[in-house]
Design a protein around this motif. Structure first.
Motif, short mmCIF file in Angstrom:
data_model
loop_
_atom_site.label_atom_id
_atom_site.label_comp_id
_atom_site.label_asym_id
_atom_site.label_seq_id
_atom_site.Cartn_x
_atom_site.Cartn_y
_atom_site.Cartn_z
N GLU A 163 0.83 -1.21 0.00
CA GLU A 163 0.00 0.00 0.00
C GLU A 163 0.86 1.26 0.00
O GLU A 163 0.61 2.20 -0.77
CB GLU A 163 -0.91 -0.01 1.23
N ARG A 164 1.87 1.28 0.86
CA ARG A 164 2.72 2.46 0.95
C ARG A 164 3.60 2.64 -0.28
O ARG A 164 3.84 3.76 -0.73
CB ARG A 164 3.58 2.39 2.22
N THR B 283 1.79 4.42 -3.04
CA THR B 283 1.61 5.87 -2.91
C THR B 283 2.82 6.64 -3.45
O THR B 283 2.73 7.85 -3.67
CB THR B 283 1.39 6.28 -1.45
N TRP C 256 -10.22 15.78 9.19
CA TRP C 256 -9.66 14.56 8.63
C TRP C 256 -10.77 13.63 8.15
O TRP C 256 -11.82 13.52 8.77
CB TRP C 256 -8.86 13.81 9.69
N ALA D 170 -9.69 8.09 5.86
CA ALA D 170 -8.42 7.75 5.22
C ALA D 170 -7.28 8.58 5.80
O ALA D 170 -6.17 8.07 6.00
CB ALA D 170 -8.52 7.96 3.71
N ASP D 171 -7.54 9.87 6.06
CA ASP D 171 -6.52 10.74 6.67
C ASP D 171 -6.13 10.22 8.04
O ASP D 171 -4.95 10.16 8.39
CB ASP D 171 -7.04 12.17 6.82
N ARG E 273 -6.44 7.19 9.29
CA ARG E 273 -5.73 5.92 9.21
C ARG E 273 -4.28 6.14 8.77
O ARG E 273 -3.35 5.55 9.32
CB ARG E 273 -6.42 4.97 8.23
N SER E 274 -4.08 7.02 7.78
CA SER E 274 -2.74 7.28 7.28
C SER E 274 -1.85 7.89 8.36
O SER E 274 -0.69 7.50 8.53
CB SER E 274 -2.80 8.20 6.07
N ASP F 164 1.38 6.14 10.01
CA ASP F 164 2.71 6.77 9.99
C ASP F 164 3.40 6.60 11.33
O ASP F 164 4.59 6.25 11.40
CB ASP F 164 2.58 8.27 9.69
#
Length: 222
Positions: free
Chosen positions: A48-49, A52, A186, A189-190, A192-193, A197
């Motif tokens: 997934e990362r 991006t 947020w 998705a924000d 979770r990201s 992180d």
């Protein structure tokens, strides 16, 4: 004269500290034959990362599913050694010390380039599931995507574990930011990201806002 000497020193220092890197066009993450759902989640996070970063092919595979093509392919063996026969074989072949509670310690990991390997480039092994996640985070911090090529240092050898038992922070958006600064709230998705992180960097505890249950599935990334 002084300027010339200084410039020469800077050029020497920059060249001396450059880490050799290999380029790859595709990435495969191979799980073990007895991989758990948690190990699968960590592998999925890597893919997934990587996605991006740009237009680059990455996939999770099981034993026997990996392509026989090796040119330009970064192949990762990922998991807990007790669940991964090929990972255990690499520990034996490379004479690597086993991961224990003494070394590297609880929640520890090993991230290592396999020298001279034809079908494997890197191993990411965890002492436990959290250690595996932190190993994935270290891997992601080491890679760079340039165009459609993934650059990975060819001399990786990181064996580490968190120094502190509890590593946490407050998590959320403040009322001041939302009401006075008028920042955008947020999305899921924000959130979770942002949480991921911190988890990839070693977080294991988060203080969340009022009304959120401690067992909320959203915060159980693994």
């Amino acid at each position: 004269m002084r300027r010339s000497v200084f410039a020469a020193f800077v050029l020497w220092f920059c060249s001396a500290t450059t880490t050799p890197a290999a380029e790859f066009r595709r990435l495969t993450v191979e799980l073990g034959d007895q991989a758990t759902a948690l190990e699968g989640n960590v592998a999925a996070v890597i893919v997934e990362r990587i996605a991006t970063l740009g237009n680059f092919s990455a996939e999770v595979v099981r034993p026997g599913q990996a392509s026989t093509e090796t040119a330009g392919v970064a192949h990762i063996l990922l998991g807990l050694p007790e669940n991964h026969a090929r990972l255990r074989a690499q520990f034996n072949e490379q004479r690597l010390a086993p991961l224990t509670d003494l070394s590297p310690g609880p929640e520890g990991f090993l991230l290592k380039t396999i020298p001279g390997a034809s079908d494997s480039a890197v191993i990411i092994a965890g002492r436990d599931a959290r250690g595996l996640l932190y190993g994935a985070g270290e891997f992601l911090r080491q890679v760079t995507l340039r165009g459609n090529a993934l650059e990975l240092p060819d001399n990786l050898n990181v064996r580490s574990a968190p120094a502190l038992e509890v590593r946490g922070t407050q998590f959320g958006q403040s009322g001041v930011a939302l009401n006075r600064a008028k920042v955008r709230p947020w999305t899921q998705a924000d959130r979770r990201s942002a949480l991921l992180d911190m988890a990839l960097a070693g977080l294991n505890t988060a203080e969340v806002g009022a009304g959120v249950r401690a067992d909320d599935s959203f915060y159980r990334l693994m």
